[in-house]
Motif scaffolding. Sequence first.
Motif, PDB file in Angstrom:
ATOM      1  N   PRO A  81      -1.729  -8.558   0.065  1.00  0.00           N
ATOM      2  CA  PRO A  81      -2.230  -9.344  -1.077  1.00  0.00           C
ATOM      3  C   PRO A  81      -2.916  -8.461  -2.116  1.00  0.00           C
ATOM      4  O   PRO A  81      -4.115  -8.589  -2.377  1.00  0.00           O
ATOM      5  N   VAL A  82      -2.144  -7.562  -2.726  1.00  0.00           N
ATOM      6  CA  VAL A  82      -2.713  -6.643  -3.715  1.00  0.00           C
ATOM      7  C   VAL A  82      -1.921  -6.737  -5.012  1.00  0.00           C
ATOM      8  O   VAL A  82      -0.724  -7.036  -5.018  1.00  0.00           O
ATOM      9  N   ALA A  83      -2.595  -6.439  -6.111  1.00  0.00           N
ATOM     10  CA  ALA A  83      -2.011  -6.612  -7.445  1.00  0.00           C
ATOM     11  C   ALA A  83      -0.885  -5.623  -7.731  1.00  0.00           C
ATOM     12  O   ALA A  83      -0.173  -5.781  -8.736  1.00  0.00           O
ATOM     13  N   LEU A  84      -0.714  -4.625  -6.887  1.00  0.00           N
ATOM     14  CA  LEU A  84       0.354  -3.648  -7.077  1.00  0.00           C
ATOM     15  C   LEU A  84       1.740  -4.303  -7.015  1.00  0.00           C
ATOM     16  O   LEU A  84       2.699  -3.819  -7.624  1.00  0.00           O
ATOM     17  N   PHE A  85       1.852  -5.412  -6.301  1.00  0.00           N
ATOM     18  CA  PHE A  85       3.131  -6.083  -6.097  1.00  0.00           C
ATOM     19  C   PHE A  85       3.213  -7.353  -6.945  1.00  0.00           C
ATOM     20  O   PHE A  85       2.186  -7.939  -7.302  1.00  0.00           O
ATOM     21  N   PRO A  86       4.448  -7.814  -7.252  1.00  0.00           N
ATOM     22  CA  PRO A  86       4.595  -9.047  -8.041  1.00  0.00           C
ATOM     23  C   PRO A  86       3.881 -10.221  -7.379  1.00  0.00           C
ATOM     24  O   PRO A  86       3.919 -10.378  -6.156  1.00  0.00           O
ATOM     25  N   GLU A  87       3.278 -11.055  -8.186  1.00  0.00           N
ATOM     26  CA  GLU A  87       2.464 -12.154  -7.666  1.00  0.00           C
ATOM     27  C   GLU A  87       3.196 -13.052  -6.680  1.00  0.00           C
ATOM     28  O   GLU A  87       2.616 -13.455  -5.655  1.00  0.00           O
ATOM     29  N   PRO A  88       4.492 -13.403  -6.904  1.00  0.00           N
ATOM     30  CA  PRO A  88       5.162 -14.293  -5.943  1.00  0.00           C
ATOM     31  C   PRO A  88       5.321 -13.698  -4.544  1.00  0.00           C
ATOM     32  O   PRO A  88       5.588 -14.435  -3.589  1.00  0.00           O
ATOM     33  N   LEU A  89       5.176 -12.368  -4.423  1.00  0.00           N
ATOM     34  CA  LEU A  89       5.394 -11.713  -3.135  1.00  0.00           C
ATOM     35  C   LEU A  89       4.101 -11.421  -2.373  1.00  0.00           C
ATOM     36  O   LEU A  89       4.152 -11.134  -1.178  1.00  0.00           O
ATOM     37  N   ARG A  90       2.982 -11.493  -3.036  1.00  0.00           N
ATOM     38  CA  ARG A  90       1.729 -11.075  -2.423  1.00  0.00           C
ATOM     39  C   ARG A  90       1.367 -11.941  -1.220  1.00  0.00           C
ATOM     40  O   ARG A  90       1.456 -13.162  -1.274  1.00  0.00           O
TER      41      ARG A  90
END
Length: 433
Positions: free
Chosen positions: A235-244
Amino acid sequence: MTDMLRPSDEGYEPERRGFQTGFQHSPAVIVGAVDEHDVCAAVAHAADAGLGVSVQATGHGTSGLNDGGVLISTRRMDGVQVFPARQEARIEAGVQWRQVIAAAAPHGLAPLSGSSPTVGAVGYALGGGLGLLGREFGFAADHVLSLDVVTADGKLRSVDASNDPELFWGLRGGRDHLGVVTSMTIRLFPVERIHGGGLFFDVSHAREVISAFRDLTAQAPETLTASLGMVRYPPVALFPEPLRDRHVLHFRFASTSEPERLIAPVRAAAPAILDQVRDMPFTESGSVYNDPEFPHSYYGNNVLLSSFPAEAADAVRRLCGPAAPVPVILDVRHLGGALSRPPAEPNCVGHREAQYIVRVLSPLATAELADVRRVHRRIFSALAEWTVGQAPNFRYGPVEELGPVYDEPSSARLRALKEQHDPSGLFRALPEA
């Protein structure tokens, strides 16, 4: 020769660090080579001192650790020359694929690079090199035209199909146990754009998506190279929001044609969380996998499979999914096509009969290595019935041997080359058959 760094020296720690932070070399000496003359001097020094030699460019796939020997760091050897009329490029030992992609693109050309553009080009190709367009063009090693290599006697040799063809054969697919490659010349391809990217699905639809992937790869043309991943995103902002903070399947592909009709059954298998499929310039090909570019700690291994039947698919779905006792990243890549055919100039890339490679990784930040090994052993044991061997690339850390890297005739030829060029075992050990 450039400065030789020892553990007490200020620059030692940053120099030995690689992309893989879980397993790092602990050499007595690090040589930050700037050219082939530095490499010759480093090898000669190691031979005189009776020290083993290892090489590191980016440190993505550290599987043979150097403890107390000489580590040659090639990251400063970063020259790229493109010869557009010949559709070739000369690449020095520390070059990453992104540098080659950028240099070739203005000429409408592309290399046979892999999923991550930050991987070192030379080490990748010496281990075979499974690229984004592998089923259409073959392994990267199949298109290496010549190599400059420093052998255990400290001498620089230029080898190709007519000049020491046996050593040329062994270096392409045999990794770095025969010498230190300082540069290679490769063939480029007239590819400016590809159609590809990824579709993400929730893991609750794993059975349907994996089944659709199996059906697709059973009939895919050679112009389509596809793979399937399964991973839980943090759950980190590095990844696209739908995948977190979500466990997903990631269907990836790259093609020089327009394969939308072919991938339609995968699209129909389940509702996609995120659709990143598009037409793109090859310079953006790293977006197909979106492999992380930040150093981190992980352990992983691979097996080559003769097929990927429903039983194998069910095993990896169950053992690599949310119920796994440690985090598991699954990667199943479709082989075959040009990857199955011997190249015009033979090399020692093994097990071309394999139709799939299954790669399993686990981050070590939140799991103990012993626990990870137990889980991985269970996964690979479930695939043993279809395992034909193992690839020298895609091995991360001090991994277990899961199958032969080479067939026995190739292993015999490699042992003979080892005896001829490195009888004292200066370079890392040869994988057994």
